[in-house]
Design a protein around this motif. Structure first.
Motif, PDB file in Angstrom:
ATOM      1  N   PRO A 149       0.829  -1.200   0.000  1.00  0.00           N
ATOM      2  CA  PRO A 149       0.000   0.000   0.000  1.00  0.00           C
ATOM      3  C   PRO A 149       0.868   1.257   0.000  1.00  0.00           C
ATOM      4  CG  PRO A 149       0.126  -0.859   2.212  1.00  0.00           C
ATOM      5  CD  PRO A 149       0.903  -1.805   1.332  1.00  0.00           C
ATOM      6  N   THR A 150       0.295   2.335  -0.529  1.00  0.00           N
ATOM      7  CA  THR A 150       0.955   3.638  -0.551  1.00  0.00           C
ATOM      8  C   THR A 150       0.004   4.650   0.054  1.00  0.00           C
ATOM      9  OG1 THR A 150       2.266   3.113  -2.513  1.00  0.00           O
ATOM     10  CG2 THR A 150       1.904   5.433  -2.056  1.00  0.00           C
ATOM     11  N   VAL A 151       0.535   5.562   0.846  1.00  0.00           N
ATOM     12  CA  VAL A 151      -0.290   6.597   1.461  1.00  0.00           C
ATOM     13  C   VAL A 151       0.177   7.959   0.955  1.00  0.00           C
ATOM     14  CG1 VAL A 151       1.167   6.827   3.526  1.00  0.00           C
ATOM     15  CG2 VAL A 151      -1.250   7.455   3.645  1.00  0.00           C
ATOM     16  N   CYS A 152      -0.772   8.869   0.768  1.00  0.00           N
ATOM     17  CA  CYS A 152      -0.448  10.235   0.362  1.00  0.00           C
ATOM     18  C   CYS A 152      -0.117  11.026   1.623  1.00  0.00           C
ATOM     19  CB  CYS A 152      -1.624  10.879  -0.364  1.00  0.00           C
ATOM     20  SG  CYS A 152      -1.347  12.628  -0.756  1.00  0.00           S
ATOM     21  N   PRO A 153       1.079  11.607   1.698  1.00  0.00           N
ATOM     22  CA  PRO A 153       1.430  12.382   2.888  1.00  0.00           C
ATOM     23  C   PRO A 153       0.633  13.686   3.007  1.00  0.00           C
ATOM     24  CG  PRO A 153       3.171  12.539   1.240  1.00  0.00           C
ATOM     25  CD  PRO A 153       2.162  11.557   0.712  1.00  0.00           C
ATOM     26  N   GLY A 154       0.005  14.127   1.919  1.00  0.00           N
ATOM     27  CA  GLY A 154      -0.761  15.367   1.948  1.00  0.00           C
ATOM     28  C   GLY A 154      -2.142  15.229   2.541  1.00  0.00           C
ATOM     29  N   CYS A 155      -2.860  14.168   2.163  1.00  0.00           N
ATOM     30  CA  CYS A 155      -4.266  14.042   2.578  1.00  0.00           C
ATOM     31  C   CYS A 155      -4.577  12.736   3.305  1.00  0.00           C
ATOM     32  CB  CYS A 155      -5.176  14.159   1.364  1.00  0.00           C
ATOM     33  SG  CYS A 155      -4.994  12.795   0.194  1.00  0.00           S
ATOM     34  N   GLY A 156      -3.680  11.776   3.236  1.00  0.00           N
ATOM     35  CA  GLY A 156      -3.912  10.507   3.913  1.00  0.00           C
ATOM     36  C   GLY A 156      -4.649   9.472   3.078  1.00  0.00           C
ATOM     37  N   ALA A 157      -4.930   9.772   1.800  1.00  0.00           N
ATOM     38  CA  ALA A 157      -5.569   8.779   0.927  1.00  0.00           C
ATOM     39  C   ALA A 157      -4.607   7.611   0.741  1.00  0.00           C
ATOM     40  CB  ALA A 157      -5.925   9.395  -0.419  1.00  0.00           C
ATOM     41  N   THR A 158      -5.173   6.424   0.510  1.00  0.00           N
ATOM     42  CA  THR A 158      -4.368   5.220   0.365  1.00  0.00           C
ATOM     43  C   THR A 158      -4.537   4.637  -1.030  1.00  0.00           C
ATOM     44  OG1 THR A 158      -4.667   4.718   2.698  1.00  0.00           O
ATOM     45  CG2 THR A 158      -3.949   2.911   1.305  1.00  0.00           C
ATOM     46  N   TYR A 159      -3.424   4.286  -1.646  1.00  0.00           N
ATOM     47  CA  TYR A 159      -3.441   3.603  -2.935  1.00  0.00           C
ATOM     48  C   TYR A 159      -3.387   2.109  -2.655  1.00  0.00           C
ATOM     49  CZ  TYR A 159      -2.118   2.376  -7.724  1.00  0.00           C
ATOM     50  OH  TYR A 159      -2.078   1.847  -8.984  1.00  0.00           O
ATOM     51  N   HIS A 160      -4.468   1.414  -3.029  1.00  0.00           N
ATOM     52  CA  HIS A 160      -4.565  -0.013  -2.738  1.00  0.00           C
ATOM     53  C   HIS A 160      -5.409  -0.668  -3.838  1.00  0.00           C
ATOM     54  CE1 HIS A 160      -4.210  -3.493  -0.225  1.00  0.00           C
ATOM     55  NE2 HIS A 160      -5.520  -3.617  -0.089  1.00  0.00           N
ATOM     56  N   HIS A 161      -4.976  -1.809  -4.311  1.00  0.00           N
ATOM     57  CA  HIS A 161      -5.652  -2.531  -5.393  1.00  0.00           C
ATOM     58  C   HIS A 161      -5.805  -1.648  -6.635  1.00  0.00           C
ATOM     59  CE1 HIS A 161      -6.384  -5.976  -2.898  1.00  0.00           C
ATOM     60  NE2 HIS A 161      -7.075  -5.269  -2.019  1.00  0.00           N
ATOM     61  N   GLY A 162      -4.778  -0.850  -6.917  1.00  0.00           N
ATOM     62  CA  GLY A 162      -4.752  -0.063  -8.141  1.00  0.00           C
ATOM     63  C   GLY A 162      -5.563   1.211  -8.160  1.00  0.00           C
ATOM     64  N   ARG A 163      -6.052   1.653  -6.990  1.00  0.00           N
ATOM     65  CA  ARG A 163      -6.815   2.909  -6.965  1.00  0.00           C
ATOM     66  C   ARG A 163      -6.662   3.609  -5.619  1.00  0.00           C
ATOM     67  NH1 ARG A 163     -12.661   2.704  -5.879  1.00  0.00           N
ATOM     68  NH2 ARG A 163     -12.725   1.683  -4.058  1.00  0.00           N
ATOM     69  N   TRP A 164      -6.979   4.901  -5.620  1.00  0.00           N
ATOM     70  CA  TRP A 164      -6.901   5.712  -4.408  1.00  0.00           C
ATOM     71  C   TRP A 164      -8.222   5.617  -3.656  1.00  0.00           C
ATOM     72  CZ3 TRP A 164      -2.480   7.732  -2.640  1.00  0.00           C
ATOM     73  CH2 TRP A 164      -1.421   7.877  -3.531  1.00  0.00           C
ATOM     74  N   THR A 165      -8.146   5.381  -2.341  1.00  0.00           N
ATOM     75  CA  THR A 165      -9.337   5.295  -1.491  1.00  0.00           C
ATOM     76  C   THR A 165      -9.064   6.053  -0.193  1.00  0.00           C
ATOM     77  OG1 THR A 165      -8.657   3.301  -0.293  1.00  0.00           O
ATOM     78  CG2 THR A 165      -9.813   2.977  -2.398  1.00  0.00           C
ATOM     79  N   TRP A 166     -10.085   6.144   0.636  1.00  0.00           N
ATOM     80  CA  TRP A 166      -9.935   6.776   1.953  1.00  0.00           C
ATOM     81  C   TRP A 166      -9.673   5.735   3.045  1.00  0.00           C
ATOM     82  CZ3 TRP A 166      -8.477  11.405   1.784  1.00  0.00           C
ATOM     83  CH2 TRP A 166      -9.032  12.344   0.923  1.00  0.00           C
ATOM     84  N   GLU A 167      -9.321   4.514   2.663  1.00  0.00           N
ATOM     85  CA  GLU A 167      -8.982   3.497   3.662  1.00  0.00           C
ATOM     86  C   GLU A 167      -7.767   3.949   4.469  1.00  0.00           C
ATOM     87  OE1 GLU A 167      -8.264  -0.282   1.805  1.00  0.00           O
ATOM     88  OE2 GLU A 167     -10.050  -0.106   0.555  1.00  0.00           O
TER      89      GLU A 167
END
Length: 164
Positions: A34-52
């Motif tokens: 998983p990847t997290v955005c340091p700006g907003c906290g959105a998570t990249y998981h299973h090929g898309r950005w989510t709020w998980e």
């Protein structure tokens, strides 16, 4: 539809050229998960950005929406103007804010960047074209008036104007 072989090749080449739309803010390739955005906290998981919520130790990468905000490069512009707006400015501004929602439940790449007062009325900038369209349509549904849309496919840019 019957065509000769040469016409088919020409048609195919034109279709390929039309499909190539350059968006420098679209994530290129797959990110490590998983990847997290340091700006907003959105998570990249299973090929898309989510709020998980991202697990501890997730990679960090700026999401396309935060990248647009950082560069001050909106994908949507919504201009709200007219005599009715002047009388109901605070109420309409709140309606615009409600489009994004207080809870992070909508698509993470569709957000409001800024809401500014202008000589004409209010200018709302967004990180995505869908958010800009939604704002203009919701204001029209709630307060009537006229909406005009101008979409530039090459630049992935939407300009919407609501007047009443």
């Amino acid at each position: 539809m019957k065509t000769d072989r040469g016409s088919f090749r020409l048609l195919r080449r034109e279709q390929l050229l039309q499909e190539l739309v350059h968006d420098s803010y679209k994530t290129k390739g797959k990110l490590s998960e998983p990847t997290v955005c340091p700006g907003c906290g959105a998570t990249y998981h299973h090929g898309r950005w989510t709020w998980e919520t991202a697990p501890a130790g997730a990679h960090e990468h700026l999401c396309p929406a935060c990248h647009r905000k950082h560069d001050h490069y909106p994908a949507g512009y919504v201009t709200l103007k007219g005599p009715f707006l002047k009388e109901h400015k605070a109420e309409i501004r709140q309606a615009v804010l409600n489009c994004e929602g207080k809870e992070r439940t909508g698509p993470p790449l569709e957000r409001i960047m800024a809401i500014e007062d202008t000589k004409e009325g209010i200018l709302v900038t967004t990180t995505g074209t869908h958010m800009a369209r939604d704002i203009a349509e919701r204001v029209r549904e709630a307060y009537k008036g006229e909406v005009e849309f101008h979409y530039n496919k090459e630049d992935q840019l939407l300009r919407a104007t609501w007047t009443r």
